[in-house]
Design an enzyme around this catalytic site. Structure first.
Site, PDB file in Angstrom:
ATOM      1  N   ASP A  36      -5.631  -2.506  -2.645  1.00  0.00           N
ATOM      2  CA  ASP A  36      -4.913  -1.816  -3.481  1.00  0.00           C
ATOM      3  C   ASP A  36      -4.381  -2.528  -4.980  1.00  0.00           C
ATOM      4  OD1 ASP A  36      -3.517   0.573  -1.406  1.00  0.00           O
ATOM      5  OD2 ASP A  36      -4.553  -1.148  -0.512  1.00  0.00           O
ATOM      6  N   GLU A  87      -2.069   9.040  -1.159  1.00  0.00           N
ATOM      7  CA  GLU A  87      -3.051   8.197  -0.352  1.00  0.00           C
ATOM      8  C   GLU A  87      -4.359   8.721  -0.407  1.00  0.00           C
ATOM      9  OE1 GLU A  87      -3.924   5.295   3.461  1.00  0.00           O
ATOM     10  OE2 GLU A  87      -2.350   6.830   3.361  1.00  0.00           O
ATOM     11  N   ASP A 110       4.958   2.875   9.253  1.00  0.00           N
ATOM     12  CA  ASP A 110       4.891   1.619   9.963  1.00  0.00           C
ATOM     13  C   ASP A 110       3.575   0.831   9.489  1.00  0.00           C
ATOM     14  OD1 ASP A 110       2.700   3.263  10.992  1.00  0.00           O
ATOM     15  OD2 ASP A 110       3.374   2.934  12.929  1.00  0.00           O
ATOM     16  N   GLU A 111       3.839   0.516   8.191  1.00  0.00           N
ATOM     17  CA  GLU A 111       2.848  -0.517   7.480  1.00  0.00           C
ATOM     18  C   GLU A 111       3.386  -1.421   6.285  1.00  0.00           C
ATOM     19  OE1 GLU A 111      -1.911   0.032   6.256  1.00  0.00           O
ATOM     20  OE2 GLU A 111      -0.685   1.854   6.780  1.00  0.00           O
ATOM     21  N   ASP A 155       0.679  -1.311   0.189  1.00  0.00           N
ATOM     22  CA  ASP A 155      -0.042   0.080  -0.112  1.00  0.00           C
ATOM     23  C   ASP A 155       0.777   1.386   0.173  1.00  0.00           C
ATOM     24  OD1 ASP A 155       0.836  -0.610   2.631  1.00  0.00           O
ATOM     25  OD2 ASP A 155      -0.633   0.455   3.533  1.00  0.00           O
ATOM     26  N   HIS A 198       1.136   5.994  -2.803  1.00  0.00           N
ATOM     27  CA  HIS A 198       0.076   5.167  -2.733  1.00  0.00           C
ATOM     28  C   HIS A 198      -0.446   5.152  -4.053  1.00  0.00           C
ATOM     29  CE1 HIS A 198      -1.319   3.671   1.432  1.00  0.00           C
ATOM     30  NE2 HIS A 198      -2.284   3.229   0.569  1.00  0.00           N
TER      31      HIS A 198
END
Length: 745
Positions: A348, A621, A340-341, A335, A642
């Site tokens: 997506d 995003e 922190d992902e 994504d 994103h």
């Protein structure tokens, strides 16, 4: 596979701090004749960087990448024949990093989701002229020592101390290696792509700020000389806020590398981490001499598609789409690459796959990821998790609920292999995924309400609808049950077409019958007498049209209503992840091409082009990730890289340029450019499995359109109305302009 036959996983025994370096000395026999071949096979639970005599083997980084570790562990093979000399002593080392296996994962503070320390395995196989074979494998004969890397984490960065000595050798712990987990990667490795010099360097009160002019993914490369023990701190961010790094969007990710210099000439790359950034700040740089550049890192995908047009902003937007795809293909489709992902969110790629498959050769990359999807789906009783690999086991968005299938995200099991099939024509993609498609549908069909539609379950819906409050991105204007049922219908139809392609005609008919029942249930539950769809939002009409769930005059009436809503919004995009990718396509199908172009080319927020005025070099995003006043959107999720909202580029390829596969793999191609929006020319190309297909159209002041194209001789070409008198030319006629277009990204 048995390329690691006899090898074990080894790990440090706890006496070694930081990233362990595993060491094994070995000799290459001289009495066996010439060394015919030498192959080094490696894998890791974590990251592994092999080296012979201190020189890294191969071009891959962050190897072997991230997989569903419980089922799949990639084995990477290297030809090292030229690195070995018969009669000589050599040293084989394996640097181990935490990576995705035991580093931080997700935004909830999880660490060691798969294990608490990295493990590596290797087998060196040497074959000699006399036919003999000598092997060196990971076992109890290896030792572990300290490396210069004191700490490493994908989110937090790397701490590198170049004054650190190896120190004492320690024994290793040996763990059996299950050969059933070992797989040969079908996707490309992660590699360095290019190095970018900063466009500006600015002194700050605390250090030096570097602007690389492009939001990218990778790390810094330093060539530096400073005093022994001097400390440099490298921090990263995508945008500036008040002239300083905007680090709040990173959430808990530190994205910080620390380097302690050796006192000599140091060349530094923190290869056990990566960052998403345009800007970097280095504390302590004023006290050293050297150079800084940004190294772009990602899966080694071949670029096959181009686009350019007379509108410089739209061409720039397309470039941003390309860069977002590059940044979110570090091993898996993610994504975002910075906070922190950095997870493999299925929704997506579900909507973006057609765009991706036009721009790059995604076949191996996505087939590899789909193998992980199937492994995670099997582990979850047919449910496709929110992310693949599943780094959020058991987590549900609604506290206290069990995670369940969600529309579009779980539909990746169907939509992604179909997109790969359309682009590649490789039937194996469908054959591999068909059981997964069926398992997904079988599970969802048990979730339908008594009305026969998919309602009542948690849904992401039209995620990040711009009308939703920043703190609650799920609060879209469109009804989640409507979106879910439309997406389900599309999946059923695509599964029916998959069954047909595989020769499973009876199953195909069964799926078509199931789709017919769902269409009727949808009409009964969600359509009123005027063919208005419940919630009357752009997303429900767009997805309703492209999903095929509407029939008869309901299709045209839905398109007319969508056009009314788009005009009422001033041709601004009032839709999120579920609806925005399909707005232009739905408008075009129902005779509203002018509205589609007005929507695509709108500059007023929310729109695809409005971020360009704020310096966007990737797709954001949120439509307003950076607000007009220069402030960062206060929402918790504010990524500046994103690709999901860039999925409209598929319409740009198919309609603005006019290239579509009329048969899988472009065995037959439709060339149907649809000029509009005030564009005076557009061109594009795609390198298909059969060769180059390219189109260029130009419109003169009188409105007359001239079209030229090229296609391989064996490819059947269908020409749309605007291309009816098109001139077919040799591919060489496009070479110079397409090279220039490709260079834009």
């Amino acid at each position: 596979m048995n390329v690691l036959h006899g090898a074990h996983l080894i790990e440090a025994d706890g006496s070694v701090s930081g990233a362990p370096l595993f060491v094994r000395a070995f000799a290459v026999p001289a009495a066996r004749g010439a060394l015919e071949s030498a192959t080094l096979a490696v894998t890791a639970e974590g990251l592994v960087e092999p080296a012979i005599d201190g020189v890294v083997v191969g071009d891959a980084v962050l190897s072997p990448g991230w997989t569903a570790y419980h089922s799949r562990l990639r084995v990477i093979e290297h030809d090292v024949t030229s690195r070995l000399v018969p009669g000589s002593q050599h040293e084989l080392t394996l640097l181990a990093g935490n990576g995705w296996y035991c580093g931080r994962l997700g935004w909830m503070g999880a660490r060691g989701v798969y294990g608490d320390r990295p493990r590596v395995a290797a087998l060196l196989t040497m074959i000699f002229a006399d036919g003999s074979e000598v092997t060196v494998s990971t076992d109890q004969s290896w030792h572990s020592v300290c490396s210069p890397i004191v700490a490493d984490d994908l989110y937090d960065g790397e701490h590198l101390d170049l004054t650190r000595e190896r120190g004492t050798e320690h024994p290793v712990l040996v763990v059996p290696l299950d050969p059933a987990r070992l797989v040969t990667p079908v996707g490309p490795p992660i590699t360095r792509h290019e190095a970018i010099a900063p466009i500006s360097v600015t002194a700050t009160p605390t250090g030096t700020l570097f602007d690389f002019g492009q939001n990218l993914v990778g790390w810094l490369r330093l060539r530096v000389r400073g005093s022994r023990g001097h400390r440099l701190v490298l921090t990263h961010a995508e945008v500036l806020d008040g002239g300083e790094l905007a680090r709040r969007p990173l959430r808990s990710a530190r994205a910080e590398d620390t380097v302690i210099l050796s006192g000599g000439d140091d060349e530094i790359e923190p290869t056990l981490t990566f960052h998403g950034f345009r800007y970097a700040h280095i504390e302590g740089w004023a006290d050293v001499t050297g150079t800084v550049e940004a190294v772009v890192v990602g899966s080694d995908l071949a670029r096959i598609g181009t686009f350019a047009c007379s509108d410089a902003d739209l061409t720039r937007f397309h470039r941003n789409v390309v860069w977002s795809l590059r940044g979110n293909t570090v091993g898996i489709p993610t994504d975002c690459p910075q906070r922190d992902e950095r997870l493999g969110w299925t929704g997506d790629i579900a909507v973006f796959a057609p765009t991706a498959c036009y721009l790059f050769d995604m076949t191996g990359f996505l087939r590899d990821w789909l193998a992980d999807l199937r492994a995670e789906q099997k582990a979850n009783d047919g449910r496709v998790p929110y992310v693949v690999p599943d780094a959020l086991p058991g987590w549900a968005v609604v506290p206290g609920e069990e995670p369940e299938s969600v529309a579009i995200w779980s539909d990746a099991a169907v939509w992604v292999p179909w997109a790969v099939w359309e682009a590649s024509g490789e039937l194996a993609v469908l054959a591999e995924s068909y059981p997964s498609m069926c398992a997904h549908l079988d599970r969802v069909l048990t979730r339908l309400s008594p009305r026969g539609v998919w309602e009542g379950d948690f849904q992401f819906g039209d995620w990040l609808d711009p009308t939703a409050p920043p703190e609650n991105p799920i609060q879209a204007v469109s009804d989640p049950g409507v979106i879910a049922t439309e997406a389900l219908h599309r999946s059923i139809l695509l599964t029916a077409r998959t069954a047909e392609a595989l020769g499973r005609r009876e199953e195909a008919e069964n799926w078509r019958a199931r789709a017919a029942r769902l269409r009727q249930a949808f009409a009964d539950a969600y359509l009123d007498a005027d063919c208005r769809i419940l919630s009357d939002a752009p997303a429900v009409y767009a997805l309703g049209i492209v999903s095929g769930i509407l029939e008869g005059d309901a299709v045209q009436r839905a398109g007319d209503r969508l056009a009314e809503l788009v005009r009422a919004a001033g041709h601004r995009v009032i839709a999120g992840f579920a609806g925005a990718p399909y707005l232009c396509e739905a408008l075009t199908r129902t005779g509203h091409l002018d509205d589609a172009y007005a929507l695509l080319l709108g500059r007023d927020e929310p729109s695809w082009l409005s971020p360009l005025a704020r310096g966007a070099t990737t797709v954001w995003e949120r439509w307003d990730s950076l607000r007009a006043d220069g402030s960062v959107n206060p929402g918790e999720m504010t990524s500046f890289n994103h690709y999901a909202l860039g999925a409209v580029a598929d319409w740009m390829h198919r309609t603005a340029v006019g290239i579509s596969p009329a048969a899988p793999g472009y065995a037959r191609v439709l060339l149907d450019p649809r000029p509009g929006g005030g564009l005076t020319w557009a061109r594009g190309s795609v390198r298909t499995p059969h060769g180059l297909v390219a189109v260029q159209w130009e419109q003169d002041a009188a409105g007359s359109v001239t079209v030229t194209y090229c296609a391989p001789d064996e490819v059947e070409v269908e020409l749309g109305p605007a291309a009816g008198a098109a001139e077919r030319v040799d591919a060489s006629a496009f070479a110079e302009m397409l090279a220039a277009d490709a260079a834009l990204a």
